[in-house]
Design a protein around this motif. Structure first.
Motif, PDB file in Angstrom:
ATOM      1  N   VAL A 196       0.918  -1.239  -0.014  1.00  0.00           N
ATOM      2  CA  VAL A 196      -0.172   0.001  -0.020  1.00  0.00           C
ATOM      3  C   VAL A 196       0.677   1.384  -0.053  1.00  0.00           C
ATOM      4  N   VAL A 197       0.453   2.096  -0.627  1.00  0.00           N
ATOM      5  CA  VAL A 197       1.098   3.535  -0.584  1.00  0.00           C
ATOM      6  C   VAL A 197       0.286   4.695  -0.017  1.00  0.00           C
ATOM      7  N   THR A 198       0.833   5.164   0.972  1.00  0.00           N
ATOM      8  CA  THR A 198       0.188   6.377   1.727  1.00  0.00           C
ATOM      9  C   THR A 198       0.882   7.703   1.335  1.00  0.00           C
ATOM     10  N   LEU A 199      -0.014   8.864   1.466  1.00  0.00           N
ATOM     11  CA  LEU A 199       0.587  10.165   1.248  1.00  0.00           C
ATOM     12  C   LEU A 199       1.170  10.731   2.742  1.00  0.00           C
ATOM     13  N   GLU A 200       2.450  11.093   2.489  1.00  0.00           N
ATOM     14  CA  GLU A 200       3.218  11.490   3.778  1.00  0.00           C
ATOM     15  C   GLU A 200       2.833  13.129   3.987  1.00  0.00           C
ATOM     16  N   SER A 201       3.108  13.788   2.717  1.00  0.00           N
ATOM     17  CA  SER A 201       3.035  15.249   2.731  1.00  0.00           C
ATOM     18  C   SER A 201       2.614  15.870   1.313  1.00  0.00           C
ATOM     19  N   LEU A 202       2.046  16.860   1.220  1.00  0.00           N
ATOM     20  CA  LEU A 202       1.752  17.452   0.062  1.00  0.00           C
ATOM     21  C   LEU A 202       1.803  19.107   0.214  1.00  0.00           C
ATOM     22  N   GLU A 203       2.364  19.770  -0.862  1.00  0.00           N
ATOM     23  CA  GLU A 203       2.253  21.316  -0.956  1.00  0.00           C
ATOM     24  C   GLU A 203       2.155  21.485  -2.221  1.00  0.00           C
TER      25      GLU A 203
END
Length: 228
Positions: A32-39
């Motif tokens: 599984v792939v998760t999102l750790e941060s986004l800008e």
């Protein structure tokens, strides 16, 4: 006998699974792939409004990121949010994925689209950073993804990656051969047991007639031809 046959079928099933896994290594991965941060650095609406940003891989449902509303703001995630995980790799093949912004008047706007692969993630920390100039900066996390690109800088000059891969292949082949030999041994043993059982049944049958003849001799009862 039923237990032995059931065991043979189970072993045969396991052998088939092993052979399939080694013949088709792309099905070995599930992560599984998760999102750790986004800008995000921009929005694509001409009229000032709160953007609706989402992530999408081809053939899958889009994942809306409800917290991402402002530009130049780093959003950090724990991987436990309701929209997580973003996607899941079930093979070592890449997916066509991207970040998008919903548009009320025309087709949705694209921050970026790219080939998203398990090999993008670093072995050391399981992270992958994707940056698009003037669009966004994102960090993905996938601890179970495996590095498959043997030509990358992560492989040492002495080809340790190749050596490890060949070692796994050799071990797998050895397991398959050993299992096949074990099944053949069970089959030979089963056939030998059947042969021995037939021989014992025949011996008991012949002994039964011999015992009958002995009883007739003791009683003075002979064949009909002897009494005439």
């Amino acid at each position: 006998m039923i237990t032995l046959m059931a065991r043979n079928r189970w072993i045969s099933f396991r052998v088939c699974i092993i052979i399939i896994l080694f013949c088709f290594p792309e099905i070995l991965l599930s992560a599984v792939v998760t999102l750790e941060s986004l800008e995000i650095y921009t929005t694509h609406e001409w009229i000032a409004s709160t953007p609706t940003v989402y992530f999408l891989c081809g053939g899958e449902n889009k994942t809306v990121l409800p917290d991402v509303k402002k530009i130049y703001t780093v959003y950090n995630f724990k991987g436990e949010e309701s929209f997580q995980p973003l996607t899941e790799f079930k093979t070592i093949k890449c997916k066509r994925c991207g970040f998008y912004e919903e548009d009320r008047l025309k087709s949705d706007d694209v921050f970026d689209e790219w080939e998203f692969c398990p090999s993008d993630f670093k072995i050391s920390d399981g992270r992958y950073v994707r940056t698009k100039d003037k669009e966004f900066n994102a960090t993905f996390l996938c601890h179970d993804c495996m590095k498959k690109d043997l030509g990358s800088d992560n492989v040492s000059p002495d080809n340790n990656g190749d050596g490890m891969q060949w070692s796994i292949i050799i071990i797998g082949i050895s397991v398959v051969i050993s299992t096949i030999l074990f099944i053949m041994g069970l089959f030979v043993a089963y056939k030998y047991w059947q042969k021995r059982k037939r021989q014992q049944d025949q011996a008991r049958f012949l002994k039964l007639f011999e015992d009958t003849d002995d009883i007739e001799d003791e009683l003075g009862i002979g064949p009909l031809s002897d009494s005439i």
